[in-house]
Design a protein around this motif. Structure first.
Motif, mmCIF file in Angstrom:
data_model
loop_
_atom_site.group_PDB
_atom_site.id
_atom_site.type_symbol
_atom_site.label_atom_id
_atom_site.label_comp_id
_atom_site.label_asym_id
_atom_site.label_seq_id
_atom_site.Cartn_x
_atom_site.Cartn_y
_atom_site.Cartn_z
ATOM 1 N N SER A 1 0.807 -1.223 0.000
ATOM 2 C CA SER A 1 0.000 0.000 0.000
ATOM 3 C C SER A 1 0.838 1.271 0.000
ATOM 4 O O SER A 1 0.393 2.313 -0.463
ATOM 5 C CB SER A 1 -0.951 0.004 1.193
ATOM 6 O OG SER A 1 -0.230 -0.073 2.415
ATOM 7 N N SER A 2 2.064 1.197 0.518
ATOM 8 C CA SER A 2 2.899 2.399 0.558
ATOM 9 C C SER A 2 3.231 2.900 -0.834
ATOM 10 O O SER A 2 3.510 4.093 -1.024
ATOM 11 C CB SER A 2 4.190 2.124 1.335
ATOM 12 O OG SER A 2 4.956 1.127 0.698
ATOM 13 N N GLY B 1 -0.470 5.767 -0.501
ATOM 14 C CA GLY B 1 0.628 5.488 0.404
ATOM 15 C C GLY B 1 1.562 6.664 0.582
ATOM 16 O O GLY B 1 1.330 7.776 0.104
ATOM 17 N N SER B 2 2.680 6.391 1.232
ATOM 18 C CA SER B 2 3.653 7.435 1.562
ATOM 19 C C SER B 2 4.884 7.393 0.675
ATOM 20 O O SER B 2 5.770 8.243 0.805
ATOM 21 C CB SER B 2 4.083 7.288 3.030
ATOM 22 O OG SER B 2 4.656 5.995 3.248
ATOM 23 N N VAL C 1 8.117 7.356 -8.774
ATOM 24 C CA VAL C 1 7.728 5.958 -8.938
ATOM 25 C C VAL C 1 8.938 5.074 -8.663
ATOM 26 O O VAL C 1 10.008 5.269 -9.245
ATOM 27 C CB VAL C 1 7.197 5.701 -10.360
ATOM 28 C CG1 VAL C 1 6.851 4.223 -10.545
ATOM 29 C CG2 VAL C 1 5.968 6.570 -10.623
ATOM 30 N N PRO C 2 8.824 4.127 -7.749
ATOM 31 C CA PRO C 2 9.991 3.346 -7.323
ATOM 32 C C PRO C 2 10.428 2.307 -8.355
ATOM 33 O O PRO C 2 9.658 1.899 -9.222
ATOM 34 C CB PRO C 2 9.487 2.652 -6.046
ATOM 35 C CG PRO C 2 8.011 2.509 -6.274
ATOM 36 C CD PRO C 2 7.600 3.752 -7.010
ATOM 37 N N THR D 1 -3.546 11.099 -6.206
ATOM 38 C CA THR D 1 -2.379 11.341 -7.057
ATOM 39 C C THR D 1 -1.996 12.810 -7.043
ATOM 40 O O THR D 1 -0.820 13.162 -6.895
ATOM 41 C CB THR D 1 -2.681 10.888 -8.499
ATOM 42 O OG1 THR D 1 -3.064 9.506 -8.504
ATOM 43 C CG2 THR D 1 -1.465 11.074 -9.390
ATOM 44 N N VAL D 2 -2.985 13.687 -7.177
ATOM 45 C CA VAL D 2 -2.718 15.126 -7.156
ATOM 46 C C VAL D 2 -2.161 15.546 -5.793
ATOM 47 O O VAL D 2 -1.201 16.326 -5.712
ATOM 48 C CB VAL D 2 -4.004 15.911 -7.476
ATOM 49 C CG1 VAL D 2 -3.804 17.410 -7.241
ATOM 50 C CG2 VAL D 2 -4.440 15.652 -8.914
ATOM 51 N N MET D 3 -2.725 15.026 -4.720
ATOM 52 C CA MET D 3 -2.270 15.392 -3.387
ATOM 53 C C MET D 3 -0.854 14.900 -3.116
ATOM 54 O O MET D 3 -0.096 15.534 -2.372
ATOM 55 C CB MET D 3 -3.238 14.838 -2.337
ATOM 56 C CG MET D 3 -4.617 15.484 -2.379
ATOM 57 S SD MET D 3 -5.805 14.792 -1.183
ATOM 58 C CE MET D 3 -5.143 15.455 0.356
#
Length: 407
Positions: free
Chosen positions: A69-70, A75-76, A81-82, A251-253
């Motif tokens: 979820s992160s 998530g945080s 994007v990882p 996504t915006v936040m």
């Protein structure tokens, strides 16, 4: 100014240099709380049921929110994007297995004439593209077709169908979340703003023309267009729309200020208001046996107003998510309403049958391939089961955030 494509390539090259050192944080226990039914069985069945592009995309998102979820937009560790090894992320391993790379509207899957359905796999493709450029190409194909070639409604809203301009509420969960995510990943400010605009254009075309004294004012009609018009207040369509806008909102936040500077507050306020209209409308609709109806205001004897777990669980997931994202707007009444849905799913239907069977099938649902079917679907709805997973993850994360109670 660097083009978005060049920015992406630079980020890819920089990130791959140390991709091997990236960890893969996951939910140590994705099932820490008991929702009142066997959520592990529901999740296993939800993963096994899909066979269509939009079902694969919904399952990909559900798996991401459940196990990692992160990295989801809620998530945080969303952006940048990882770089992740797909084998260590159930959602990405699943997406890599079901994506079929193509071109144009079918860049990620066979959409069978739908513009948005293959794009539901877009977030997974962007994440996979960090370690496999073929998925980056697939995501670009989807982006390029949707924004540059798909038909448009008279107000500029992008069509859900490739052959005619036609707007479906369903499109809101498929394309906008992907386009918003793609926009942030490529630092495409104009694209991200246009995604928010598209949400508004869809609302302009589909929001029902009801007076404010109607308790379910704010709900959306299902489809406008020349082929499959459906002016009914289809429950799952309202779920698709509100859940899709909730993902865009998150996504915006979560987007860096460099992408949203000067307009983020307005976008957040607009999206929050549009989501609230739908959720509040659903809360005011007449329910049956603790569930929303397939057609939300249908109390007639035509058979279309049966209680439906699909719309109920998806809109409940929105209530939980938005209560965390915007607690000043979405207070305890929204959480209490969602808790009612969750509690209902842990019990039996009016005939005494459990809503969640021993193998994790959740019933009764609308027929996922025929919303006009008057017979409640009990064989296992791919989207319905995944909506219940989305509701669970939203409830779990709401508890972790300290907004919801475990009891």
């Amino acid at each position: 100014m660097l083009s978005s494509t060049l920015v992406t390539l630079l980020l890819l090259s920089l990130g791959r240099a140390d991709a091997s050192s990236q960890s893969t944080p996951s939910n140590a226990d994705p099932f820490p709380y008991d929702p009142g039914f066997d959520i592990e069985a529901v999740a296993a069945t939800a993963k096994a049921l899909p066979s269509h592009s939009w079902e694969f995309g919904t399952a990909t998102e559900a798996l991401l929110e459940l196990y990692n979820s992160s990295y989801s937009v809620f998530g945080s560790a969303t952006f940048p994007v990882p770089f992740l090894v797909p084998q260590g992320v159930p959602s990405l391993a699943y997406a890599a297995d079901v994506i079929v790379l193509g071109t144009g509207a079918n860049g990620l899957s066979d959409g069978d004439g739908a513009v948005g359905d293959p794009a539901s796999l877009g977030v997974g493709a962007v994440m996979l593209g960090k370690t496999n450029e073929s998925f980056t190409s697939g995501a670009y194909e989807e982006f390029a077709y949707i924004t540059g070639q798909a038909p448009r409604w008279y107000n500029g809203a992008i069509s859900q169908r490739t052959d005619v301009p036609e707007l479906w509420a369903d499109w809101m969960y498929m394309a906008p979340p992907f386009l918003a995510y793609y926009a942030v990943d490529t630092y495409n400010v104009s694209l991200l703003r246009s995604v928010v605009d598209q949400c508004g254009l869809y609302r302009q075309a589909l929001k029902s023309n009801l007076t404010t004294d109607v308790p379910y004012d704010g709900l959306w009609e299902h489809i406008v267009g020349p082929q499959s018009a459906d002016f009914g207040l289809w429950g799952t369509g309202n779920g698709w729309a509100s859940a899709g806008m909730t993902r865009v909102l998150a996504t915006v936040m979560n987007a860096p200020d460099s992408v949203t500077h000067g307009w983020k507050d307005q976008a957040v306020n607009n999206l929050t208001s549009w989501i609230e209209e739908i959720v509040h409308g659903a809360m005011g609709a007449p329910m049956v046996d603790g569930l929303l109806r397939n057609y939300l205001n249908d109390t007639s004897s035509d058979g279309l107003g049966f209680g439906d777990i699909s719309s109920s669980s998806l809109i409940a997931s929105v209530a939980y998510r938005i209560a965390v994202l915007q607690p000043r707007t979405f207070g305890s009444s929204y959480i209490q309403w969602a808790e009612g849905i969750r509690t209902t799913l842990g019990g039996n239907d009016s005939a005494g049958n459990p809503h969640v069977t021993s193998n994790g099938t959740v019933t009764p649902a609308v027929n996922p391939l025929n919303w006009f079917d008057t017979t409640p679907y009990t064989a296992g709805s791919p989207e319905g089961n995944n909506f219940v997973v989305l509701m669970y993850t939203a409830w779990r994360d709401c508890i972790i955030a300290g907004v919801c109670s475990q009891s």
